[in-house]
Design a protein around this motif. Structure first.
Motif, mmCIF file in Angstrom:
data_model
loop_
_atom_site.group_PDB
_atom_site.id
_atom_site.type_symbol
_atom_site.label_atom_id
_atom_site.label_comp_id
_atom_site.label_asym_id
_atom_site.label_seq_id
_atom_site.Cartn_x
_atom_site.Cartn_y
_atom_site.Cartn_z
ATOM 1 N N GLY A 268 15.065 93.765 45.100
ATOM 2 C CA GLY A 268 14.114 92.692 44.839
ATOM 3 C C GLY A 268 14.488 91.417 45.571
ATOM 4 N N CYS A 269 13.455 90.584 45.809
ATOM 5 C CA CYS A 269 13.723 89.320 46.504
ATOM 6 C C CYS A 269 12.548 88.363 46.293
ATOM 7 C CB CYS A 269 13.926 89.564 47.990
ATOM 8 S SG CYS A 269 14.538 88.115 48.875
ATOM 9 N N GLY A 270 12.767 87.328 45.484
ATOM 10 C CA GLY A 270 11.728 86.334 45.263
ATOM 11 C C GLY A 270 10.505 86.875 44.572
ATOM 12 N N GLY A 271 10.686 87.894 43.733
ATOM 13 C CA GLY A 271 9.544 88.515 43.085
ATOM 14 C C GLY A 271 8.834 87.587 42.107
ATOM 15 N N GLU A 272 7.518 87.634 42.128
ATOM 16 C CA GLU A 272 6.724 86.781 41.238
ATOM 17 C C GLU A 272 6.617 87.403 39.851
ATOM 18 O OE1 GLU A 272 2.321 84.611 41.011
ATOM 19 O OE2 GLU A 272 2.775 86.061 42.599
ATOM 20 N N VAL A 273 6.743 86.569 38.841
ATOM 21 C CA VAL A 273 6.597 86.991 37.449
ATOM 22 C C VAL A 273 5.496 86.126 36.836
ATOM 23 C CG1 VAL A 273 7.733 87.258 35.209
ATOM 24 C CG2 VAL A 273 9.028 87.633 37.317
ATOM 25 N N LYS A 274 4.364 86.738 36.530
ATOM 26 C CA LYS A 274 3.216 85.950 36.077
ATOM 27 C C LYS A 274 3.331 85.536 34.609
ATOM 28 C CE LYS A 274 -0.064 87.641 39.496
ATOM 29 N NZ LYS A 274 -1.393 88.253 39.760
ATOM 30 N N THR A 275 3.984 86.367 33.818
ATOM 31 C CA THR A 275 4.185 86.018 32.409
ATOM 32 C C THR A 275 5.680 85.908 32.144
ATOM 33 O OG1 THR A 275 2.169 87.221 31.784
ATOM 34 C CG2 THR A 275 3.715 86.669 30.027
ATOM 35 N N VAL A 276 6.143 84.706 31.910
ATOM 36 C CA VAL A 276 7.576 84.452 31.737
ATOM 37 C C VAL A 276 7.952 84.640 30.269
ATOM 38 C CG1 VAL A 276 9.422 82.768 32.009
ATOM 39 C CG2 VAL A 276 7.513 82.803 33.624
ATOM 40 N N PRO A 277 8.938 85.495 29.987
ATOM 41 C CA PRO A 277 9.375 85.689 28.599
ATOM 42 C C PRO A 277 9.898 84.392 27.990
ATOM 43 C CG PRO A 277 10.272 87.391 30.048
ATOM 44 C CD PRO A 277 9.675 86.350 30.930
ATOM 45 N N ALA A 278 9.793 84.295 26.668
ATOM 46 C CA ALA A 278 10.243 83.086 25.976
ATOM 47 C C ALA A 278 11.727 82.822 26.223
ATOM 48 C CB ALA A 278 9.962 83.216 24.483
ATOM 49 N N ALA A 279 12.527 83.885 26.268
ATOM 50 C CA ALA A 279 13.967 83.711 26.474
ATOM 51 C C ALA A 279 14.271 83.096 27.830
ATOM 52 C CB ALA A 279 14.683 85.054 26.332
ATOM 53 N N ALA A 280 13.438 83.432 28.825
ATOM 54 C CA ALA A 280 13.648 82.883 30.164
ATOM 55 C C ALA A 280 13.179 81.433 30.248
ATOM 56 C CB ALA A 280 12.921 83.731 31.195
ATOM 57 N N LYS A 281 12.247 81.052 29.380
ATOM 58 C CA LYS A 281 11.775 79.671 29.364
ATOM 59 C C LYS A 281 12.758 78.735 28.677
ATOM 60 C CE LYS A 281 6.793 80.735 29.194
ATOM 61 N NZ LYS A 281 5.560 80.602 28.380
ATOM 62 N N ALA A 282 13.636 79.306 27.854
ATOM 63 C CA ALA A 282 14.562 78.485 27.081
ATOM 64 C C ALA A 282 15.496 77.693 27.999
ATOM 65 C CB ALA A 282 15.369 79.376 26.145
ATOM 66 N N LYS A 283 15.926 76.544 27.510
ATOM 67 C CA LYS A 283 16.838 75.716 28.279
ATOM 68 C C LYS A 283 18.171 76.431 28.466
ATOM 69 C CE LYS A 283 14.982 71.199 26.916
ATOM 70 N NZ LYS A 283 15.299 69.897 26.288
ATOM 71 N N ASP A 284 18.812 76.126 29.569
ATOM 72 C CA ASP A 284 20.136 76.699 29.820
ATOM 73 C C ASP A 284 21.146 76.187 28.799
ATOM 74 O OD1 ASP A 284 19.509 78.235 32.040
ATOM 75 O OD2 ASP A 284 19.839 76.584 33.446
ATOM 76 N N LYS A 285 22.025 77.078 28.387
ATOM 77 C CA LYS A 285 23.159 76.667 27.560
ATOM 78 C C LYS A 285 24.355 76.458 28.485
ATOM 79 C CE LYS A 285 21.694 79.117 23.389
ATOM 80 N NZ LYS A 285 22.065 80.149 22.386
ATOM 81 N N PRO A 286 25.120 75.406 28.265
ATOM 82 C CA PRO A 286 26.275 75.150 29.148
ATOM 83 C C PRO A 286 27.263 76.311 29.130
ATOM 84 C CG PRO A 286 25.813 73.250 27.747
ATOM 85 C CD PRO A 286 24.983 74.385 27.217
ATOM 86 N N VAL A 287 27.848 76.577 30.264
ATOM 87 C CA VAL A 287 28.912 77.575 30.365
ATOM 88 C C VAL A 287 30.113 76.918 31.042
ATOM 89 C CG1 VAL A 287 27.299 79.502 30.524
ATOM 90 C CG2 VAL A 287 28.127 78.416 32.614
ATOM 91 N N SER A 288 31.258 77.522 30.877
ATOM 92 C CA SER A 288 32.473 77.013 31.525
ATOM 93 C C SER A 288 32.823 77.919 32.699
ATOM 94 C CB SER A 288 33.625 76.976 30.519
ATOM 95 O OG SER A 288 34.807 76.512 31.137
#
Length: 234
Positions: free
Chosen positions: A167-187
């Motif tokens: 895959g490369c730059g594939g379009e996703v027309k319906t974004v899952p709720a989990a993917a819309k969520a804000k990033d959580k900080p990582v170390s």
């Protein structure tokens, strides 16, 4: 026009087309539930302690000695900002890599994204590395210096260390709720300091010296005992 020049021109054109599509998407007001998004590797530079999205492709950027590059895989919508989820300074990234004449050192942060960003599978943990490359190396060459493999299709960086495998730059027309969520900080941990030749050679010398000392002491004791036995028998 040389082959190298033609390849560089095509790479720049492909990235410009992709960037243009993304900028066009940003100018369109999508609906909240059906906004299109794309799975892709974003390219960033660390400036004043914050990530800035690069407006140029990695083939067109020559990172300076002492700079830090960032890569982030994400499922990003038109209004999202998906930069690497942690910052690592040059000092942290390259503390264990001594400077070498004729080369430059560049910190590299690679964030493989969240499970929610992936089409399938679990992404590797984010990493920080130090690239030591020729002074004229571009962003693509810097990335290649700290990874096992970089998959490029039509001038776009599509996979880093086999993530994702396809895959490369594939379009996703319906974004899952989990993917819309804000990033959580990582170390993201900087690489450990590398052992120098001087450090690695000192241990065998000390061990060897200890063995020699034991042999000498043991040999001296044996000689003394033989002399004592000879004296008693006389």
């Amino acid at each position: 026009m040389t082959i190298v020049h033609r390849v560089a021109t095509r790479t720049a054109a492909a990235f410009a087309a992709f960037l243009g599509a993304m900028l066009f998407a940003l100018s369109v007001a999508p609906t909240a539930d059906a906004a299109s998004a794309y799975r892709f590797w974003g390219y960033f530079q660390l400036k004043d302690g914050a990530w800035a999205f690069s407006t140029k492709g990695p083939d067109q950027v020559k990172p300076a000695d002492g700079s830090v590059e960032g890569w982030r895989y994400a499922l990003a919508g038109p209004t999202d900002s998906r930069a690497p989820r942690d910052t690592v300074s040059f000092k942290e990234a390259c503390a264990g890599t001594p400077a070498k004449e004729g080369t430059k050192r560049v910190g590299v942060v690679i964030d493989y994204g969240r499970t929610a960003d992936a089409e399938s599978g679990t992404p590797p943990k984010p990493v920080a590395e130090c690239a030591q490359v020729p002074a004229a190396a571009n962003g693509s060459q810097v990335l290649a210096a700290v990874t096992d493999a970089v998959r490029v299709e039509k001038g776009l960086t599509c996979g880093v260390d086999d993530w994702p495998a396809k895959g490369c730059g594939g379009e996703v027309k319906t974004v899952p709720a989990a993917a819309k969520a804000k990033d959580k900080p990582v170390s993201i941990t900087a690489p450990a300091a590398k052992e120098t030749d001087e450090d690695s050679s000192s241990a065998p010398i000390l061990i060897g010296g200890g063995v020699v000392l034991v042999l000498l002491l043991g040999g001296g004791a044996a000689v003394a005992m033989r002399r004592r036995q000879s004296a008693e028998s006389a």
